[in-house]
Design a protein around this motif. Sequence first.
Motif, short mmCIF file in Angstrom:
data_model
loop_
_atom_site.label_atom_id
_atom_site.label_comp_id
_atom_site.label_asym_id
_atom_site.label_seq_id
_atom_site.Cartn_x
_atom_site.Cartn_y
_atom_site.Cartn_z
N ARG A 1 -69.94 -59.04 88.22
CA ARG A 1 -69.34 -57.87 87.57
C ARG A 1 -69.98 -57.65 86.22
O ARG A 1 -70.16 -58.59 85.46
CB ARG A 1 -67.83 -58.05 87.41
CG ARG A 1 -67.12 -57.97 88.74
CD ARG A 1 -65.71 -57.43 88.61
NE ARG A 1 -65.15 -57.25 89.94
CZ ARG A 1 -64.64 -58.25 90.68
NH1 ARG A 1 -64.62 -59.48 90.20
NH2 ARG A 1 -64.18 -58.01 91.88
N LEU B 1 -59.14 -55.84 107.31
CA LEU B 1 -57.99 -54.93 107.43
C LEU B 1 -56.68 -55.71 107.29
O LEU B 1 -55.75 -55.27 106.63
CB LEU B 1 -58.03 -54.20 108.78
CG LEU B 1 -56.91 -53.17 109.00
CD1 LEU B 1 -57.01 -52.05 107.99
CD2 LEU B 1 -56.94 -52.61 110.41
N ARG C 1 -64.90 -47.80 109.94
CA ARG C 1 -65.10 -47.50 108.52
C ARG C 1 -65.27 -48.77 107.70
O ARG C 1 -66.07 -48.82 106.75
CB ARG C 1 -63.90 -46.70 107.98
CG ARG C 1 -63.88 -45.28 108.45
CD ARG C 1 -62.61 -44.60 107.96
NE ARG C 1 -62.50 -44.57 106.51
CZ ARG C 1 -62.76 -43.52 105.74
NH1 ARG C 1 -63.14 -42.40 106.29
NH2 ARG C 1 -62.64 -43.59 104.44
N ILE C 2 -64.49 -49.80 108.04
CA ILE C 2 -64.58 -51.05 107.29
C ILE C 2 -65.94 -51.69 107.52
O ILE C 2 -66.57 -52.20 106.58
CB ILE C 2 -63.43 -52.00 107.67
CG1 ILE C 2 -62.11 -51.43 107.17
CG2 ILE C 2 -63.66 -53.38 107.09
CD1 ILE C 2 -60.88 -52.15 107.69
N GLN D 1 -47.79 -55.98 97.38
CA GLN D 1 -47.68 -54.96 96.34
C GLN D 1 -46.39 -54.15 96.49
O GLN D 1 -45.75 -53.82 95.50
CB GLN D 1 -48.87 -54.02 96.44
CG GLN D 1 -50.18 -54.68 96.10
CD GLN D 1 -50.61 -54.35 94.70
OE1 GLN D 1 -50.41 -53.25 94.24
NE2 GLN D 1 -51.19 -55.31 94.04
N LYS E 1 -56.23 -58.52 105.67
CA LYS E 1 -56.10 -58.93 104.28
C LYS E 1 -55.56 -57.77 103.45
O LYS E 1 -54.70 -57.94 102.58
CB LYS E 1 -57.47 -59.38 103.77
CG LYS E 1 -57.56 -59.71 102.30
CD LYS E 1 -57.08 -61.13 102.06
CE LYS E 1 -57.34 -61.66 100.67
NZ LYS E 1 -57.14 -60.73 99.57
N ARG E 2 -56.08 -56.59 103.74
CA ARG E 2 -55.68 -55.42 102.97
C ARG E 2 -54.21 -55.09 103.19
O ARG E 2 -53.48 -54.78 102.25
CB ARG E 2 -56.54 -54.24 103.36
CG ARG E 2 -56.99 -53.51 102.13
CD ARG E 2 -58.35 -53.02 102.25
NE ARG E 2 -58.30 -51.59 102.42
CZ ARG E 2 -59.37 -50.85 102.68
NH1 ARG E 2 -60.53 -51.44 102.82
NH2 ARG E 2 -59.27 -49.58 102.81
N ASP F 1 -52.18 -57.74 101.34
CA ASP F 1 -52.14 -57.50 99.90
C ASP F 1 -51.19 -56.36 99.57
O ASP F 1 -50.41 -56.45 98.62
CB ASP F 1 -53.54 -57.16 99.37
CG ASP F 1 -54.45 -58.36 99.39
OD1 ASP F 1 -53.96 -59.46 99.70
OD2 ASP F 1 -55.66 -58.20 99.13
N LEU F 2 -51.26 -55.30 100.36
CA LEU F 2 -50.42 -54.15 100.06
C LEU F 2 -48.95 -54.45 100.33
O LEU F 2 -48.08 -53.94 99.64
CB LEU F 2 -50.87 -52.94 100.87
CG LEU F 2 -52.13 -52.28 100.32
CD1 LEU F 2 -52.63 -51.22 101.27
CD2 LEU F 2 -51.87 -51.66 98.95
N ASP G 1 -67.03 -51.66 103.83
CA ASP G 1 -66.27 -52.67 103.09
C ASP G 1 -66.69 -54.11 103.33
O ASP G 1 -66.08 -55.02 102.77
CB ASP G 1 -64.78 -52.53 103.41
CG ASP G 1 -64.20 -51.27 102.81
OD1 ASP G 1 -64.46 -51.01 101.64
OD2 ASP G 1 -63.48 -50.53 103.53
#
Lengths: 374, 160
Positions: A133, A358, A81-82, A368, A360-361, A364-365, A86
């Motif tokens: 952005r 993955l 999926r990534i 969090q 990194k994610r 990060d979480l 992503d």
Amino acid sequence: MPHKPPTKEELERRKIVGIHEETVTNVSANDFPMTYPGEDHSWDIEAFKRNFRIEFHQNDPFEASFSLIGCDASIANAFRRIMIADIPTLAVETVFINNNTSVIQDEVLAHRLGLIPFKGGREGLHKFLKWWRRPSDESQINNSYYDFNTVLLRLEVRCEHNEDAAPGETDPTKLYKHAHVYARDIEFCPVGRQSRYFSGDDAIAPVNPDILIAKLRPGQEISLTIHMHKGVGSDHAKFSPVATASYRLMPVIQIERPILGADAEKFARCFPRGVIGLEPVTKEEASREGSGYEGHEGELKAVVVDPMRDTVSRECLRHEEFKGKVKLGRRRDHFIFLVESTGQWESDAIFLEAVAHLKKRAQDLEKQVVNMVR
Amino acid sequence: MAKPKVKKDESATAAEPASDVVMDEAPTSHQPENDDNMSVDPNENGEEGEEGDEIEDEEEEEEEVQRVRLLPGSTPTAASFEFLNEGHTLGNALRPDVEFCAYAIPHPSENKMNVRIQTFEGTTAIEALQKGLRDLQELCDVVTDKFIDARERFVAASAS
């Protein structure tokens, strides 16, 4: 009764998804705690290190194939999926149409341009270029474009009669100049530091220069300015770095009882070429009591040569003569990946990037979660 | 490597609508009957937990928005978490070692993923979640190393 640790065969058996004529069996993973009494199966990085393997089958820039062996479907699926959604690439995002008198409508033309895969210097694409952005204040939009977040392209084509065309010529590509507009007609206009990263072979250019964009007739004109930005596949498929990134489970073919002679040939034809081979029954096998080969020395028997090439069509299960002689299955923890890059990344690099993503994610979480508790 | 009992869809039903998690239905043996409250306030964030909360992380030049929050009705050993901007990719890959763990995406058009974790005694749901995230990072390192090894072996083999 004291618990006996599972035998190797038992562990092997647990990994196989059974494939029968009309049904599948043993489909879900069972290597987690509380499935088997007396067995732990909780997550252990050392055990994972011991058991996990990767094998390469092919490693080309545009196509890589490899197997992840010994991991859970959730992990393999996360990587897949990534890879699709992503991993960022650069693609056409905004098309400013100065003039378009071709028969293809502005919005359709812009969409076609968006889907053209582009390549360029890897360092520039992956390190130098950053996200663009949209500013919250729409009036500031012209102050949001920089060399590190926008790539400028131009497409200026005008179709005219070819004076040198032979009389009676009917081929439009010879009769007119620029009757066909191709991806190679798109011109890259480096801005600022971009010429440092994107020059010579590293210039931003379509991966395939022969993609047909539009057809023109004399007097028609296309004149466009294009902005490319970085994006991800979850926003739009044009940003996906892969044409496909998929996996399938390793097929398992077990010949339980001998398949001999003409049956063996028929059996081999039930599978794609190269999956089943034919070998003569050896003297040793023929002399073994109860092997089913007695008295068949020299006859051809069916053997499994390369199950990976099988499509698991189940054709062999339809024939009466093979009933009870063959078992089909798939190995639940053996994922054969196929990654086809669109050209902005090397195929193998996409996978590595997905793993890094993955990680990194999760990182990060984790922060969090710590932050949430604080 | 799959750890826990993962039953995806169950959490969707067990976790009830969205706003309030009904806890008195929690069926499991390891969970206490009385709700001893978490040290953490199940902060009812007016604006969906977006923006606001604390800001940490100076990593990028941008401020990090708090994307994880604890849903109301959580106890130390049984908690539901809400992740913003996460989906099946992470939800399914994340498997802490617990009594029960599930994830749900309450509605596909909201960028939210809920994780339900119930742990055994001796640990908390938050610890389990942290361990799960750490395990995932370790796993990624192993995969990267093995991938690079395998590629080198393949390149060497095809060169010879």
